[in-house]
Each structure stands twice: as structure tokens, then as C-alpha cells.
Design an enzyme around this catalytic site. Structure first.
Site, short mmCIF file in Angstrom:
data_model
loop_
_atom_site.label_atom_id
_atom_site.label_comp_id
_atom_site.label_asym_id
_atom_site.label_seq_id
_atom_site.Cartn_x
_atom_site.Cartn_y
_atom_site.Cartn_z
N ASP A 287 1.51 3.06 9.46
CA ASP A 287 0.50 2.06 9.76
C ASP A 287 -0.15 1.67 8.43
O ASP A 287 0.07 2.30 7.39
CB ASP A 287 -0.53 2.59 10.78
C1 GLC Z 1 -3.21 -2.37 11.82
C2 GLC Z 1 -2.88 -1.73 13.13
C3 GLC Z 1 -1.44 -1.79 13.49
C4 GLC Z 1 -0.83 -3.05 12.92
C5 GLC Z 1 -0.85 -2.91 11.42
C6 GLC Z 1 -0.29 -4.15 10.71
O1 GLC Z 1 -4.18 -1.61 11.15
O2 GLC Z 1 -3.31 -0.39 13.33
O3 GLC Z 1 -1.33 -1.72 14.91
O4 GLC Z 1 0.48 -3.24 13.39
O5 GLC Z 1 -2.14 -2.60 10.91
O6 GLC Z 1 -1.10 -5.25 10.97
#
Ligand code: GLC
Length: 734
Positions: A287
Site C-alpha cells: 500500500d
Molecule cells: C491508499 C489506499 C489504498 C489505495 C492506495 C493507492 O492509501 O490505502 O487502498 O489503493 O493508497 O491509491
């Protein structure tokens, strides 16, 4: 059928299916050959480049004033980008990638969570449809539009089970039930990926957030998750596994720690369970910045340590932070990280790029003409309206106020949410925040006389112009109130300690009801909310969630009965904040109902939810016979439960018939009931349908504390009904 005929028939099926199995094997061999040859030519730096993803465009996480790494693309040091979209924009970066020494194409990812340019209901709202075809349709449309905009990959579906509505991201999943969440996860993967990733109407799915992200302590986003392996396996794991089994191309590691190890460095989750036990052959992306955040967890000492722990645990691609870019080469040269680990991660990523057809044509998704034809098409809008209608849940309909008569001419419309295009789309919108049909627009387009008043201030929630609002109500045929929270009140970093609808909003509804006019409350929300006063006093309540681009039209379709509401709550709605976390699959405990207070209850608040999981009314009524259970001789099937369901009203309608199971005595404590089957059926007035539920290992089994799936002999109770609390039961012994 004669035996010989059966044998011939079976041989024919095998013969028929052989070529496709052979074709797949042949394709895989060709892919292996191509990738092995490419990897032989790659330097260590180029391999590490494939493990790095940078963000361009808007940030979906703490930006920590990162400078753009786009210039590294042409040096082959970036393998993927997120938050870039558009055929022209993605082509520009792909051209840069083609200038690198080996010309390995980029993959572009984005959070296409519930629609790309045409917005669908928030995932929790879609889940309320209990219509897997509709949910798959939504994912397919999202993929079609996203692929037309140059994207190869969405960071969806989010499949985290959540019992805590204080957590803002409950809007993003399928609710509290693991059995249903698993069905929804598979449907969303099917819709997104289809059966060919090289098709320019499909994109890679990403099962997230692995694992247990939906169970943060105290409902606070990013907080620790601490649970037994049995709890994880029975209540949180099934949707992740269903996503892997459905062939999801990627997984995303979660921000939280899981049993004291950050998911991004959690070898048990990423390597032992996902890759080894489940045989997952895609790749795992972190993430946003979660590799680097292992330092904040105080699990990694520095960036090099974070890189070492992540790659060792099986984290293949680092999103945004630069621990891999800055440290992996040194770790390899120092003998701390084997090339085997690097090569495994690189191969996994290159295989998906191959499957997407990007080595054949890196620009196959960058077609401006297709982009114009596909995006925001009539087909997309029709599908969005179809899914939105089915996501609406009828919570109350006293004196059958609904559906409204076509004689209605004057509507008193109250509440700023009724006019807010932005809020109508909910959180995690991609690129369509201002394309929604609002309730106000839709009412006007039906030729109604609409007298609008704010009634309350959208930010302070204070009542405004009460006198004018009440006068408008007295002068109308019907009062429609858009009540709720803002779209930004749910989503990421949106945990709330109090999920009540404001007292002023509720008082306003109360005053409107006192006018004696029929008052319809539309609950617009991204999570279960508490609104006890309105729940008591308003004669009619519809939960409309955030329905996306066609919201206003879908709401009107339901208000006037063009579509008879069929949604069911995928989450329990609490009656008090103190009940959270709340779910219907609670355990008996040693004192479920002891008299005199010696039992699991509260002294100061109710124990029962405001609305139970699976609850939802219709404009017609249904009756259920007593269920029957008959043993089955079919291989793998222990028995069959049947129930007759009748439409006892005057309108055609759809009913979600639900099967719950209780294992009366087991080798571990088991919930008092668990959803183990559902079927959505349409019945004409007076029509009766026999609904059948097969009873197999899937209905009777559970994971023990060693995560071993078991089915134990003994007594079971099967329960069928219209929601998790209105059930008829029948006993069964295995
Ligand atoms: C965000 C979210 C995740 C998302 C990622 C990219 O913080 O936690 O669900 O896909 O970053 O945007």
C-alpha cells in the site's frame, strides 16, 4: 442414458476441453520462454526498476513532498505508475518507457473502486443489492472505461470484512459477512478481469488490503489488528481467499500490523499463506508507502532494513516509497538478499505485463478514439442506473406511503445533499466527481414542481430557515428529506467516534413530520449510521447510500415504484455507538441469557441493533413456509434445504432468501448463526417459488485454531428467512 453413451459423452467433453487446456499450457510455455530470455538480459538495476511504482497526478496518501520520479521511467528504473490516466497521458509515459534500454512497458494502476468516469454506487451500497450479476456488471463497466483510459490495473476490490462502522472504509467493502464478502470478491474479480487480461476491456484486479485491515482496534484507520488465527480464518480470510481463487492478478499488503508484524513484511501472510498455501502466482504491491512505514511501526530500523524485510516476506512491488530503489542492489551485493528473491518478484510482475499483451503492443490501451466511444456511454449510464436501483434498501414504509402516486405534483425537497453532485458520488471517486444526476435534477426532469429548502447547513448541521422549510412542507403534496453525512465522512482516514446523524437534522425531520404531510426520509451515507429519533418518527425511510452518476434517477425510480426496492443491509446498523464493533455472528458465550442480568448485555443501552444484517423491505410482502431438510445422495452434498416463498402482496417484487447455519456443538466455539446461502428471486403477486440450498462442506465446516478446515459430525440448525433475525429453523444431524 446407456453406460456406453455416458462414456462417449464424457470422452467428448474431455476431447473438447483438451485443446483449450493445451492452448493455455502452450501460451504459458511461450510466456516462460519470453520472460526467461528477457530476464537474462536485465541488469540488477533494471530488475529493481520493475519492483518500483511511482505516483504521478493526485496523491492518495501522505505525499511527504516526494519529487516526481517520472524522469526515471526512460532509464528503466520504474516498472509502474499510479494515478495517471487518459489515453494521451499514459501514451506519453509509455513512450518514455520504450526509450529505456530494454523497452519494458509500464503498467498503469488507479483506484477504480466503483466506476471510472461513470460512477456506480459505493461498494457497500452495491453489496446491499445481493445481486452478484449486478455487482459483476458494475466491475465490468469500470474495467471497460478504465481500460479505454489507458489503465491496466485497479486497486480493487477492497474485500476487508468490517464489524466496526466507526472505520470510514467500511464504505469500500461488502460489509460484515465473510461468506457473502467472498461471493462479492469473486464477482468483482470476474467483472474486472474477464477471462482474458489482453482484452482491452479488462484490467487487473487487486485484492486488498491483505490482511485484516477492516478490524483496526477502536475502529481507528491504520490501527493495529490483533486476532487469533481461528478468528482470522473464519471471519476475515474467506474474501481474500475467494479473490485469489478467482484468479486475481495482484494483491495489496495492508498498512496495519497483523499479529504484531506489519502486513508489508509479514511472511506468514504474503509467502506462507498467499503464495505457498494458496498457490497465488500474481504479484503483491505494497500500500502507499507501507514499505517505508515499517520504520514508523518500529519494525524496521531504516530504509535498508525495511527493504530487506519486505522482499524477504514476499512483497513484490513497492508503491511510492523508495526503499527498494535505494537499497536492494546493495543488499544483494552484500549477500543479504538472494537474487532468487529478486528474480521471483520480477518474474511475477513481467508475467502480468505479458498477460496484458503489453509486450505485443505497449500502446494497445492508449486509443483516443476508443476512449471517446467507451467512456460515459449510454450503456455505462444505463448499467449504473440498473445497479443503483438495486442497491437501495427500504427500511420503513408505514401506511404504504411508498411508492408515491403519479398524481403527486408538488414536492417539498429538503436538505443540501439533494443538490450535491459531489456527495452523490461518495468517497473513492475516480474521475467523475461532478457528473452525478442529483435528486433535485431528477425530480425536476420528471416534471414535478419542486420547492427546495436547505433545512440545515451541510457543514455545521445546524437547522436553517425552519419557518420557511415548514411552510414549504405544508404547501406540498409530499416532503422528501435528504438526510445523512457527507461523502467525505467515509473513506480513508475518516474514522469517527460518533456515527450518529446530527441531532439538528433529526429534529428537523421531527418538525416536518408534525406538519402532518407524508415525509419520506432518504438516508444518504457511506456507513451504518445512528438515527433513532428519525427511525421512530418518520413514516418512510430509504437507505440510498451514495449511488453515483445515476443517483437521482435511481432514487426517483424507487420512489415512484418504477423499481420495487429489493436491497438488504450487508451490515448491521447499531442503535448506539457503544454497541460497536457489532455483527450478527456473535458467539453464545457462557451467559447468553442468564436471568437477573448475569449475561452478556449492557445496563445502559440496547443490545439489539437498530436494523439487523440482511434486513430490507419491499413494496410487496413475502411469506415463508417451514423449511425442510432432506438427506442427499449427491457426491459432496450431505442434504438439501428447501423452503417455499410466496409473494403475498399486490406488486411484483424481489426477495433475497437467506440461509443461516448453526453448528450446535463443535470443537471450538462457533457463532449463533452464519450466512451460508442466499438466492435473490423475483415473484409475481401470488406466485410461490421453492428455493433450494445444497448443504456441503462449505455450509457445515469451519477453520480450527490451526487454520485447518473441518467438518464435524453432530447436530446443526438450518434457518431460512428474509433477514438474519426473522428466521424459521429446522434441525439436522450429520
Ligand atoms: C491508499 C489506499 C489504498 C489505495 C492506495 C493507492 O492509501 O490505502 O487502498 O489503493 O493508497 O491509491
Amino acid at each position: 442414458m446407456k453406460k456406453q453413451t455416458i462414456i462417449t459423452f464424457i470422452l467428448a467433453i474431455i476431447a473438447f476441453s483438451l485443446p483449450s487446456a493445451n492452448a493455455t499450457k502452450k501460451q504459458d510455455k511461450e510466456m516462460d520462454r519470453f520472460i526467461s530470455s528477457l530476464m537474462k538480459r536485465m541488469t540488477l538495476e533494471e530488475k529493481i526498476g520493475q519492483l518500483s511504482q511511482c505516483s504521478e497526478g493526485y496523491a492518495t496518501g501522505p505525499d511527504n513532498s516526494r519529487i516526481s520520479r517520472a524522469p526515471l521511467v526512460s532509464e528503466g528504473k520504474i516498472g509502474s505508475m499510479l494515478n495517471v490516466s487518459g489515453a494521451t497521458e499514459t501514451r506519453k509515459f509509455q513512450e518514455a518507457a520504450m526509450q529505456s534500454r530494454l523497452g519494458i512497458p509500464l503498467i498503469f494502476g488507479m483506484d477504480v473502486i466503483h466506476g471510472f468516469r461513470t460512477g456506480f454506487p459505493i461498494p457497500l451500497g452495491e453489496a446491499a443489492s445481493f445481486d452478484l450479476d449486478a455487482i459483476e456488471m458494475s466491475a465490468r463497466c469500470s474495467a471497460r472505461e478504465a481500460a479505454a483510459a489507458g489503465l491496466h490495473w485497479t486497486f480493487a476490490p477492497m474485500v476487508d470484512v468490517s464489524w466496526d462502522a466507526r472505520w470510514g472504509r467500511v464504505m469500500e467493502g461488502a460489509g460484515e459477512d465473510p461468506f457473502y464478502g467472498a461471493k462479492v470478491a469473486a464477482a468483482r474479480v470476474r467483472g474486472l478481469q474477464g477471462d482474458n487480461l489482453a482484452d482491452t476491456a479488462t484490467i487487473m484486479a487487486c485484492i486488498k488490503h491483505f490482511g485484516g485491515y477492516g478490524a483496526p482496534m477502536a475502529g481507528k484507520d491504520y490501527n493495529s489488528v490483533d486476532m487469533s488465527m481461528g478468528q482470522f480464518a473464519n471471519f476475515y480470510m474467506p474474501p481474500y481467499k475467494a479473490g485469489a481463487d478467482a484468479g486475481a492478478a495482484t494483491f495489496m499488503s495492508a498498512f496495519n500490523d497483523f499479529n504484531n508484524i506489519p502486513c508489508t513484511g509479514n511472511t506468514f501472510l504474503l509467502r506462507d499463506l498467499l503464495k505457498n498455501k494458496w498457490g497465488f502466482d500474481g504479484f503483491v504491491v505494497s500500500d502507499w508507502g507501507s514499505v517505508e512505514e515499517m520504520i514508523n511501526h518500529r519494525y524496521a530500523a531504516d530504509h535498508a532494513d525495511a527493504a530487506l524485510k519486505a522482499i524477504t516476506a514476499g512483497l513484490d512491488m513497492e508503491m511510492v516509497s523508495e526503499c527498494y530503489t535505494d537499497n536492494l542492489a546493495r543488499l544483494v551485493k552484500d549477500g543479504k538478499v538472494s537474487m532468487k528473491l529478486i528474480d521471483d518478484a520480477v518474474r511475477r510482475i513481467l508475467e502480468q505485463k505479458y498477460r496484458l499483451g503489453l509486450f505485443d503492443d505497449p500502446y494497445r490501451y492508449c486509443d483516443e478514439n476508443r476512449e471517446k466511444e467507451i467512456i460515459n456511454s449510454r450503456q455505462s449510464h444505463d448499467e449504473a442506473r440498473h445497479v443503483a436501483q438495486r442497491s437501495i434498501v427500504l427500511l420503513k414504509n408505514q401506511y404504504d406511503i411508498l411508492p408515491l402516486s403519479t398524481d403527486i405534483r408538488k414536492v417539498a425537497l429538503v436538505g443540501p445533499l439533494a443538490k450535491s453532485q459531489r456527495d452523490m458520488c461518495g468517497s473513492w471517486t475516480c474521475a467523475y466527481t461532478n457528473t452525478a444526476v442529483t435528486l433535485y435534477d431528477a425530480l425536476k426532469s420528471r416534471g414535478l414542481e419542486v420547492d427546495y429548502n436547505d433545512g440545515y447547513d451541510i457543514d455545521s448541521n445546524n437547522i436553517s430557515n425552519l419557518g420557511q422549510t415548514l411552510a414549504s412542507a405544508r404547501n406540498a403534496d409530499v416532503v422528501i428529506v435528504a438526510m445523512g453525512e457527507r461523502a467525505s465522512d467515509t473513506g480513508e482516514m475518516a474514522s469517527k467516534g460518533d456515527i450518529s446523524i446530527s441531532a439538528d437534522q433529526q429534529r428537523l425531520v421531527s418538525e416536518l413530520v408534525k406538519t402532518g404531510k407524508p415525509v419520506i426520509v432518504l438516508l444518504m451515507c457511506g456507513r451504518p449510521v445512528i438515527f433513532n429519533q428519525v427511525r421512530e418518527e418518520a413514516p418512510a425511510i430509504l437507505c440510498t447510500w451514495w449511488l453515483g452518476t445515476e443517483a437521482g434517477n435511481a432514487i426517483c425510480d424507487v420512489l415512484w415504484g418504477d423499481y420495487n426496492p429489493s436491497g438488504k443491509l450487508p451490515v448491521s446498523f447499531p442503535a448506539h455507538n457503544g454497541q460497536l464493533p457489532l455483527n450478527y455472528q456473535y458467539k453464545s458465550t457462557g451467559r447468553p441469557t442468564a436471568k437477573g442480568g448475569w449475561c452478556t448485555t449492557y445496563r445502559d443501552i440496547p443490545t439489539a441493533p437498530a436494523y439487523p444484517f440482511g434486513y430490507g423491505l419491499s413494496y410487496t410482502t413475502f411469506s415463508y413456509s417451514e423449511p425442510n431438510v432432506t438427506p442427499s445422495a449427491k457426491p459432496g452434498e450431505y442434504a438439501v434445504v428447501t423452503v417455499d416463498v410466496t409473494n403475498t402482496g399486490k406488486r411484483p417484487g424481489e426477495e433475497v432468501v437467506q440461509l443461516y447455519v448453526r453448528d450446535e456443538v463443535a470443537s471450538v466455539t462457533r457463532p449463533i448463526k452464519e450466512l451460508k446461502g442466499f438466492e435473490k428471486i423475483a415473484l409475481a403477486p401470488g406466485e410461490t417459488r421453492t428455493v433450494t440450498f445444497p448443504i456441503t462442506d462449505a455450509q457445515l465446516g469451519f477453520y480450527d485454531n490451526d487454520m485447518k478446515y473441518r467438518v464435524e459430525k453432530g447436530d446443526f440448525t438450518f434457518m431460512v428467512g428474509t433477514d438474519s433475525s426473522s428466521l424459521k429453523s429446522v434441525k439436522f444431524t450429520l
